[in-house]
Design a protein around this motif. Sequence first.
Motif, PDB file in Angstrom:
ATOM      1  N   ILE A  79      31.066   4.104  16.340  1.00 12.14           N
ATOM      2  CA  ILE A  79      30.356   5.318  15.905  1.00 12.14           C
ATOM      3  C   ILE A  79      31.411   6.408  15.779  1.00 12.14           C
ATOM      4  N   PHE A  80      31.501   7.002  14.594  1.00  9.93           N
ATOM      5  CA  PHE A  80      32.539   8.010  14.346  1.00  9.93           C
ATOM      6  C   PHE A  80      31.870   9.336  14.004  1.00  9.93           C
ATOM      7  N   ALA A  81      32.093  10.341  14.845  1.00 16.65           N
ATOM      8  CA  ALA A  81      31.507  11.669  14.609  1.00 16.65           C
ATOM      9  C   ALA A  81      32.595  12.622  14.129  1.00 16.65           C
ATOM     10  N   THR A  82      32.371  13.215  12.982  1.00 16.96           N
ATOM     11  CA  THR A  82      33.323  14.213  12.454  1.00 16.96           C
ATOM     12  C   THR A  82      32.665  15.064  11.374  1.00 16.96           C
ATOM     13  N   LEU A  83      33.190  16.279  11.189  1.00 16.75           N
ATOM     14  CA  LEU A  83      32.783  17.091  10.037  1.00 16.75           C
ATOM     15  C   LEU A  83      33.947  17.235   9.066  1.00 16.75           C
ATOM     16  N   SER A  84      35.081  16.638   9.436  1.00 16.43           N
ATOM     17  CA  SER A  84      36.271  16.737   8.573  1.00 16.43           C
ATOM     18  C   SER A  84      36.785  15.331   8.259  1.00 16.43           C
ATOM     19  N   PRO A  85      35.957  14.538   7.548  1.00 14.89           N
ATOM     20  CA  PRO A  85      36.351  13.148   7.278  1.00 14.89           C
ATOM     21  C   PRO A  85      37.520  13.062   6.304  1.00 14.89           C
ATOM     22  N   ASP A  86      38.236  11.956   6.364  1.00 12.29           N
ATOM     23  CA  ASP A  86      39.352  11.728   5.426  1.00 12.29           C
ATOM     24  C   ASP A  86      38.838  11.740   3.995  1.00 12.29           C
ATOM     25  N   TYR A  87      37.732  11.054   3.775  1.00  7.38           N
ATOM     26  CA  TYR A  87      37.116  10.974   2.453  1.00  7.38           C
ATOM     27  C   TYR A  87      35.672  11.435   2.538  1.00  7.38           C
ATOM     28  N   ARG A 113      27.088  12.796  11.234  1.00  4.87           N
ATOM     29  CA  ARG A 113      27.362  14.078  10.585  1.00  4.87           C
ATOM     30  C   ARG A 113      26.645  15.194  11.335  1.00  4.87           C
ATOM     31  N   ASN A 114      26.988  15.403  12.590  1.00  2.00           N
ATOM     32  CA  ASN A 114      26.285  16.434  13.340  1.00  2.00           C
ATOM     33  C   ASN A 114      27.196  17.510  13.903  1.00  2.00           C
ATOM     34  N   GLN A 115      28.363  17.642  13.277  1.00  2.00           N
ATOM     35  CA  GLN A 115      29.270  18.739  13.600  1.00  2.00           C
ATOM     36  C   GLN A 115      29.506  18.850  15.112  1.00  2.00           C
ATOM     37  N   CYS A 116      29.291  20.043  15.671  1.00  5.32           N
ATOM     38  CA  CYS A 116      29.635  20.270  17.086  1.00  5.32           C
ATOM     39  C   CYS A 116      28.836  19.390  18.038  1.00  5.32           C
ATOM     40  N   SER A 117      27.628  19.006  17.653  1.00  2.00           N
ATOM     41  CA  SER A 117      26.842  18.168  18.560  1.00  2.00           C
ATOM     42  C   SER A 117      27.002  16.686  18.219  1.00  2.00           C
ATOM     43  N   ARG A 309      43.528  26.102  25.025  1.00  5.13           N
ATOM     44  CA  ARG A 309      44.695  25.342  24.551  1.00  5.13           C
ATOM     45  C   ARG A 309      44.467  24.581  23.244  1.00  5.13           C
ATOM     46  N   TYR A 310      43.192  24.307  22.926  1.00  2.00           N
ATOM     47  CA  TYR A 310      42.939  23.464  21.751  1.00  2.00           C
ATOM     48  C   TYR A 310      42.057  24.108  20.687  1.00  2.00           C
ATOM     49  N   GLY A 311      41.462  25.263  20.966  1.00  2.00           N
ATOM     50  CA  GLY A 311      40.499  25.832  20.022  1.00  2.00           C
ATOM     51  C   GLY A 311      39.258  24.952  19.972  1.00  2.00           C
ATOM     52  N   ASN A 312      38.454  25.160  18.933  1.00  2.00           N
ATOM     53  CA  ASN A 312      37.242  24.364  18.761  1.00  2.00           C
ATOM     54  C   ASN A 312      37.583  23.138  17.919  1.00  2.00           C
ATOM     55  N   THR A 313      37.510  21.969  18.526  1.00  2.00           N
ATOM     56  CA  THR A 313      37.769  20.724  17.787  1.00  2.00           C
ATOM     57  C   THR A 313      36.443  20.012  17.482  1.00  2.00           C
ATOM     58  N   THR A 314      35.383  20.786  17.400  1.00  2.00           N
ATOM     59  CA  THR A 314      34.049  20.328  16.985  1.00  2.00           C
ATOM     60  C   THR A 314      33.614  19.028  17.690  1.00  2.00           C
ATOM     61  N   ALA A 315      33.480  17.929  16.946  1.00  2.00           N
ATOM     62  CA  ALA A 315      32.937  16.700  17.551  1.00  2.00           C
ATOM     63  C   ALA A 315      33.860  16.144  18.637  1.00  2.00           C
ATOM     64  N   ALA A 316      35.085  16.632  18.676  1.00  2.00           N
ATOM     65  CA  ALA A 316      36.057  16.087  19.641  1.00  2.00           C
ATOM     66  C   ALA A 316      36.120  16.881  20.941  1.00  2.00           C
ATOM     67  N   THR A 317      35.501  18.077  20.986  1.00  2.00           N
ATOM     68  CA  THR A 317      35.745  18.914  22.174  1.00  2.00           C
ATOM     69  C   THR A 317      35.260  18.258  23.461  1.00  2.00           C
ATOM     70  N   ILE A 318      34.068  17.669  23.423  1.00  2.00           N
ATOM     71  CA  ILE A 318      33.511  17.118  24.670  1.00  2.00           C
ATOM     72  C   ILE A 318      34.331  15.906  25.161  1.00  2.00           C
ATOM     73  N   PRO A 319      34.612  14.911  24.310  1.00  2.00           N
ATOM     74  CA  PRO A 319      35.412  13.797  24.851  1.00  2.00           C
ATOM     75  C   PRO A 319      36.833  14.207  25.263  1.00  2.00           C
ATOM     76  N   ILE A 320      37.423  15.194  24.569  1.00  2.00           N
ATOM     77  CA  ILE A 320      38.762  15.651  24.989  1.00  2.00           C
ATOM     78  C   ILE A 320      38.654  16.300  26.371  1.00  2.00           C
ATOM     79  N   ALA A 321      37.683  17.213  26.516  1.00  2.00           N
ATOM     80  CA  ALA A 321      37.549  17.940  27.791  1.00  2.00           C
ATOM     81  C   ALA A 321      37.155  16.998  28.926  1.00  2.00           C
ATOM     82  N   LEU A 322      36.243  16.078  28.640  1.00  2.00           N
ATOM     83  CA  LEU A 322      35.800  15.131  29.673  1.00  2.00           C
ATOM     84  C   LEU A 322      36.971  14.249  30.107  1.00  2.00           C
TER      85      LEU A 322
END
Length: 355
Positions: A79-87, A113-117, A309-322
């Motif tokens: 499952i890949f969550a992102t708002l900035s896909p390669d394509y 495709r759920n951005q920050c959430s 240190r990282y700003g808002n990385t949207t779909a990545a913020t929670i797994p990075i912080a956790l």
Amino acid sequence: MPNTKIAGIGFYVPEQVVTNHDLMRHMDTTDEWIQERSGIVERRFAKRTEETTTTLGAKAAEIAIQRAGITKEDVDFIIFATLSPDYFFPGCGVLLQRELGITHTEIGALDIRNQCSGFVYGLSVADQFVKSGMYKNVLLVGSEVHSMGIDFSTRGRNVTVLFGDGAGAVVLQPTEEKGKGVLVSKLHSDGTHAEQLAFINPGCHAGYHFKKMGTEVDFGYEDVEFGGLFLTQKMMDDGMIFPNMDGPLVFKHAVTKFPEVIMEVLNDQGLSTSDINLFVPHQANLRISQLVQRQLHLRDDQVWNNIQRYGNTTAATIPIALCEAWEAGKVKDGDLICIAAFGSGFTWGASLIRW
Ligand code: ACO
């Protein structure tokens, strides 16, 4: 029925550090403004032509897979969550599969495709697959490369100063341990303000939603005879190809919806805020996290923030912080972890996890 546990977690951020002072060379902003409004001091930007949303995600995934004690070949669903896909299509799920070198086809790949959430939504979907017995090793990735799609002129400063690049990943597996794993997730959405935090062009909307709302916007369609409404010269000339955000509106909704959905998951389990060992909020803005913390009467040691240190990385913020919190020894066996997010859509949600 088994529960779903996080068996492995990893994160990766690009090496290139971009400070507020670096941004000041491109736009009319100040370090004071950015820190005072958002708490952000620096963020990471991907290396042009060498890193993408997929490759950052793959690096985080490799760590999560190794920590879960499995091999890439064992992953049976991505499952890949992102708002900035390669394509625009295909999604990053299949690109990640290829990047990881998973060549067998006994695997599925889904893009969220759920951005920050996106991570909370992804966790909830993965949880259902694992609980039902359909999949045993679900790889959930949240990854973003914002730096390639934002406006570095003063026109885009309200959005651009907030965002950074990075990725986090988890491997989800079934557990028979009673009361462990994902206890509950609650998801919400409200499309009323869809355009107030959005990346509209290029897109296939052809002005429909704006016309329906009675908002006159000239997208430059008159200059196009057939097709090509996706991206017009006017969109490019007028900078309509960047994300836009009504910051104060988003702020106002975020500080209401965060506490609501957190109380909803706690009430569902008969728990209270004092039972939370660690709250990992989506890192949208340090001021939002601090207000939510205050409203819920959480102590500083119950909350993990790293937006500085990282700003808002949207779909990545929670797994990075956790992952950072886990690496710092802040997530221990039996701890109650609460994750919550609010963002574009609007969509929001929260989960409780017994580690
Ligand atoms: N540097 C300097 N000045 C700026 C900047 C900047 N980077 N950006 C905006 N300004 C100016 C504005 O032009 C405005 O000037 P004016 O008063 O002369 O018109 C002034 O600062 C105040 O602007 P506001 O937008 O009202 O500032 P606010 O205090 O609301 O802070 C912020 C803006 C930080 C964006 C805040 O509203 C916020 O954090 N909102 C929530 C953001 C968020 O959570 N986004 C969701 C995640 S993203 C996602 O889901 C994709």
